[in-house]
Design a protein around this motif. Structure first.
Motif: not given
Length: 75
Positions: A35-50
Motif C-alpha cells: 500500500a505504501i509502495l502504491s503511494q510512493l511511485p519513486s520506489f521501483q520495488s517492494k525491496d527498495a522500499l523495505k
C-alpha cells in the motif's frame, strides 16, 4: 515526561519528509508495504522500499540515541 516527548519530536523532525512518510505509514497507520509502495511511485520495488524503511529507522534511532545521550550528560 514532557522533556522526553519534546526530544522524541525533535528526533522525528530531523529525518526527511520521505522517511517520515514511510515510517508514519508503516508504524502508525499500520499500512502494508504494498500500500505504501502504491503511494510512493519513486520506489521501483517492494525491496527498495523495505531498504529505505530500514535506513530511515536506523537514522531515527541514531538521532534519538544522540539526543538521549546529550540529555543524560546535562541532567
Amino acid at each position: 515526561f514532557r522533556r522526553v516527548l519534546f526530544r522524541s519530536m525533535e528526533a522525528i523532525s530531523t529525518i526527511s519528509d520521505r522517511c517520515r512518510q514511510i515510517l508514519t505509514s508503516f508504524y502508525f497507520q499500520e499500512m502494508k508495504l504494498d500500500a505504501i509502495l502504491s503511494q510512493l511511485p519513486s520506489f521501483q520495488s517492494k525491496d527498495a522500499l523495505k531498504t529505505a524503511k530500514n535506513k530511515c529507522l536506523d537514522k531515527l534511532r541514531k538521532t534519538a540515541m544522540a539526543i538521549y545521550e546529550s540529555m543524560v550528560r546535562f541532567a
